[in-house]
Scaffold this motif. Sequence first.
Motif, mmCIF file in Angstrom:
data_model
loop_
_atom_site.group_PDB
_atom_site.id
_atom_site.type_symbol
_atom_site.label_atom_id
_atom_site.label_comp_id
_atom_site.label_asym_id
_atom_site.label_seq_id
_atom_site.Cartn_x
_atom_site.Cartn_y
_atom_site.Cartn_z
ATOM 1 N N THR A 268 0.832 -1.199 0.000
ATOM 2 C CA THR A 268 0.000 0.000 0.000
ATOM 3 C C THR A 268 0.868 1.251 0.000
ATOM 4 O O THR A 268 0.571 2.232 -0.690
ATOM 5 C CB THR A 268 -0.932 0.009 1.219
ATOM 6 N N GLY B 114 3.708 1.431 -1.310
ATOM 7 C CA GLY B 114 4.154 1.525 -2.697
ATOM 8 C C GLY B 114 3.118 2.203 -3.578
ATOM 9 O O GLY B 114 3.435 3.073 -4.394
ATOM 10 N N VAL B 115 1.867 1.815 -3.387
ATOM 11 C CA VAL B 115 0.800 2.397 -4.199
ATOM 12 C C VAL B 115 0.680 3.896 -3.944
ATOM 13 O O VAL B 115 0.605 4.702 -4.877
ATOM 14 C CB VAL B 115 -0.545 1.705 -3.897
ATOM 15 N N THR C 249 3.748 5.786 -5.354
ATOM 16 C CA THR C 249 3.682 5.857 -6.807
ATOM 17 C C THR C 249 2.621 6.847 -7.267
ATOM 18 O O THR C 249 2.860 7.704 -8.124
ATOM 19 C CB THR C 249 3.334 4.477 -7.395
ATOM 20 N N THR C 250 1.450 6.740 -6.674
ATOM 21 C CA THR C 250 0.372 7.641 -7.070
ATOM 22 C C THR C 250 0.760 9.091 -6.831
ATOM 23 O O THR C 250 0.534 9.957 -7.675
ATOM 24 C CB THR C 250 -0.903 7.323 -6.271
ATOM 25 N N VAL D 165 3.367 10.338 -9.373
ATOM 26 C CA VAL D 165 2.743 10.649 -10.653
ATOM 27 C C VAL D 165 1.925 11.935 -10.559
ATOM 28 O O VAL D 165 1.997 12.822 -11.402
ATOM 29 C CB VAL D 165 1.853 9.474 -11.099
ATOM 30 N N VAL E 59 8.154 9.652 -15.773
ATOM 31 C CA VAL E 59 7.373 8.910 -14.793
ATOM 32 C C VAL E 59 7.456 7.402 -15.038
ATOM 33 O O VAL E 59 7.285 6.598 -14.133
ATOM 34 C CB VAL E 59 5.910 9.386 -14.804
ATOM 35 N N MET F 196 6.914 3.840 -12.590
ATOM 36 C CA MET F 196 5.842 2.876 -12.808
ATOM 37 C C MET F 196 6.429 1.475 -12.981
ATOM 38 O O MET F 196 5.938 0.506 -12.407
ATOM 39 C CB MET F 196 5.056 3.221 -14.074
ATOM 40 N N ASN G 30 7.799 -0.056 -9.809
ATOM 41 C CA ASN G 30 6.708 -0.379 -8.913
ATOM 42 C C ASN G 30 5.977 -1.641 -9.341
ATOM 43 O O ASN G 30 5.673 -2.523 -8.537
ATOM 44 C CB ASN G 30 5.754 0.805 -8.922
ATOM 45 N N ILE G 31 5.715 -1.726 -10.637
ATOM 46 C CA ILE G 31 4.938 -2.864 -11.109
ATOM 47 C C ILE G 31 5.750 -4.150 -10.998
ATOM 48 O O ILE G 31 5.235 -5.183 -10.586
ATOM 49 C CB ILE G 31 4.461 -2.615 -12.557
#
Lengths: 325, 406, 435
Positions: B330, B332-333, B336-337, B340, B390, B394, B397-398
């Motif tokens: 989370t 990480g999410v 990342t969000t 961006v 960016v 991504m 992260n992915i």
Amino acid sequence: MTTLTKSSKGAALKAGGEGSGLGMRMYRFLKALPTWVLWGIVILWSVPTVGIFVNSFRTADAQRGTGWWTAFTGGTEGWTINNYVDVLGAEATGGVWNGLLNSFAIAIPATVIPIAIAAFAAYAFAWIDFKGREWLFIVTVSLLAIPLQTALIPLLQMFSGGAHWTIPGLGATLTFIPDLDLSGTVTAVWLTHTGFALPFAIFLLHNYISGLPKDVFESAFIDGASHFTIFWRLVLPLSVPVLAAFAIFQFLWTWNDYLIALTMIGGNREALPATVVIASLAGEFGLREHLLSAGAFIQSFVPLVVFFALQRYFVRGILAGSVKG
Amino acid sequence: MSLVIPTIRTIYLSFLHVSNRSTELIGLENYGDLFTDKGIVDLTGWTGIFGSKMFIFGIILLVIGLVVARVVGQKTGHAMSVGGGSGPAIALGGFLLVFAILANLRGTIFNNIWWVFTVTLVATALGLAIAVLADRARFESVAKSIIFLPMAISFVGAAIIWRFMYIARPPGDEQTGVMNALWVWLGQASRGGAAKIVLFVILVLLIAGLLYMAWRAYRANAIGLLAGSLVTALPLIWFLWRLLGPGIGGIAVASDGTVGPDTVLFLQQSPFNNVWLMVVLIWIQTGFAMVIFSAAIKGVPAELLEAATVDGATESQTFWRVVIPQIATTIGVVVTTLIVLVMKVFDIVKVMTNGNFDTQVLANEMWQKSFTEFDFGLGSAVAVVLFISVLPVMYINIRRMQRTAA
Amino acid sequence: MKRMRWIAILAVFAMLVAACGDDDDSSTSGDLSGTRVTVFGPESSDEEAGAMQDALDVFAAETGIEIVYTGARDFSEQINAQAAGGNPADIAVFPQPGKVGDFAAEGYLVAVPSDITASIDAQWGPGWMDFYNFDGTQWGLPNKSDLKSIVWYNTAVFEAGGYDIPTTLDGLLALTNQMIADGQTPWCVGIESGPATGWTFTDWVEDLMLRIQDENVYDQWVANEVKFSDDRVKAVFQYVLDLWNTEGAVYAAGGSIAATPFGDNGQPLADGVCAMHRQASFYAAFIPEGIGIGEGETINTFYFPAADDSSSPILVAGTGVSAFRDAPEVWAVMEYLGGSDYANERQNAQVARKGGGEISSGYLTANLDADAGNWFGLEKFFVETLLEGSPARFDASDLMPAAVGAGTFWTESTSVVNGDSSLDDALAAIDASWP
């Protein structure tokens, strides 16, 4: 919650060591410090909002001439509810009430549709094996990085004229997307929002759904459940907190969006949402800008209701409980 | 997907020179223009890095953190250890260091990086802290609602709100902005009167408390706590010294020696006007991080927490060893969000300064190029730079998510 | 190889062209009832946009055309997006003639038919139609006028100090110095205006360009035949900067000139903190409520003086209407918007919306046939000045390409005023940005 505080007391006793009076008190103060910090931040966070809230009840000259905190010492002078009366009574850009209705017409589909699509897509990316899954996921999520502003004009062109390509030399025209004549409508706005929301929705939901315990799915499969059943009966109920979180944000973003709505709707004032209507009240050169503070509060009333309504879904134990049961 | 076509079109456009009635393919010229523009990349201020207080304080923190890590590590037989408070010291020191460096490298691209770095870290850390603290506090929903409130306010509203925070009046006049009113008040207070005494007492008490803690820590051989309290005491002592000496806050000493109030032009004085703009975004986005973290923390199985308590783990141990690993993805999410989102920051800058006074960011540059100046080629080139920068985030992260899923 | 093919296919997608079928709209005019015309413009507040709609409603009632006006604060950017997106309104109200020229060149606009041009031409003073005439073709019609060469002043300060209204530029400078010597701050200045920060500085430059130089230099400067770094232009910039940087000459309510919203200077002007404020005709709306404006009131205005008696140049601004669609109902509305009936209706509606009586409406016109009796007090003087001032020149930043006029001219000037860059660097940067 209770277990945590109990344990912290125990730890405090232990760590307090020799336990002299002053040392204990110091330690207790330090232990409570985080809570004080929390309330400190909360107060800090609310200062700007309180200020604008007070100002929204003051006349233009009072807002411009003195700080909002002086309003409490100056008696009734400078106080007014006219800002709210003016904002709610405005009619030039279609009116605030009509704007609020349009905002609902945009925000509701733009919240519900991405959730429905993204939840299933996230489930598929997480638990269904198909060829190119990883690739597709990476492409989908990297779309997050597209700056909104670049996509506006192509989308607008698509909405107003469809997408065609005349093959050079042949003179034949291929139609990829027919002329839907959607520009200037609420539909164009929520379609755009849906497109922009999907990457983030899939990203967020995938993170959550892929973290669900594997054994839940395995036992369900053994029982002969289809993907659809698993999704409907297991994944959705288990994902309520994250769905609520996403719903809150998506609703907020679409409700408060200004740029997409104005670009897609443009000159059709009957379809403009409240953000655009309220921003327009100020007029050129910041004329009548004092209305914006009252406008901001009228605008944020609905998102707050949504937040309070959905907040109760953030409860501990939904996941743990169902795993046990 | 409705976004794929616009993306490809943008990349294509970025190789074009689009002007009145004519469109011509010019290859990489737009990109060349972009990177040679001094407004975009400006390294001339790099020597300023070494003079900044933040840089020096960051280095001190880092060194202390590393020394403590070494000392604590020796006891446990490792080369280094993040125990004993060295972890936060190193983190904060590193943060200040990078912050100070980015504050001195100017131009749109570095400015954007500065935004991403600062807003992402601060909003994530604050959001996590608030989520954790509120989780066990009374009136949890009240606290969370207030932190969340800024998210509910539209950008038009937020711009007005912060204008009233930052606005300045001429130094001698009554201030109408909260920040400058406080600043001028602080300046006056530190020049004498009851407020000065109160400030003095508070500062002395705080310093004394910290020194007492340091002494206890020394007795208990807790090196981390010792270092931590000493480091925290340092800026307070500096404040005290300023208070007794020239005073703190909005004070200007005129050439004839008279002392008058002074104001800060928060949005005009570069480079820290950027920070004041970042504050607005942090104010808004902390609520976002908090809500997501809150949901994640509620999702940590109660059994795990109980088990940790039974095993006699302290609260902070439970947090670092049980909660954090559980919500790692989370985090990480959220990070990342936020990266961006901050990379694409637009509204705040456009409405509050429009890139004036050295506050330009990529998205606003792109907007100005495409929509104000109607140069879609150059605007698209900026968009592509934005998009590409960016992508690594991504990708990393992915990959990480895929690995944990596998 | 396979990947190459993919790229090729993607490139094909990239070139998607939106082609709208052109409908044949050449049906002859006659009964227009039942048709619909949309108008999009920058005026969005309840009073202005409302009055605009009121005036359009009058025409709608006569003709049966349904006319809808929408105002948006970000008009200039939005009209770009909508034109490029293929979805503009039927008629747009442009605050910048330069934009009309750009749009005409891009092929977005429909030229005004000659019979309408002829009927409107007679109603406007020299120059006004020309603002929207490019390469001999009329692309738009004037709709609203603003007067910029105005100084707002505090009458009490002038009386107390025994100051006279200056009639020449040198007189104005002498008055400024006299006030400084008397311990009175002469000027209020602020150039902050959100995304448009800097435009009040450029207004000063433009007004002085017409006085220190002349209208020929002005025209060449607008056409980029005289560069910004030209000594004649630089001298004007320097004149403004010198004036503003004179010790004691300027009060800036925001702490510094660059930080002060120009609207915030109304209060100090009313309080006599400063004596004068050079700002356009619409500034009445920024004077605090309850402060009298006009002859014998707290705040009055005078004409920003010319270099000498030989001419009376005025800097003007305003809006013009252009059509995106070629249809008889659109031309009917266009003709109405350019004419005197509209001006009268609009003025009456705007006065009514502001409370009625003999008040300032904020709406002005240089339309010769408009009934001057509809304007009162100060605005009567403004309308007269608009009609008599000569030569009249449109705000240069609205004529230059947007990259300069709404870009570097503002931003570079702001950074000079703020002390962030030197005048030479700024002027060179503006020249470099000219597309």
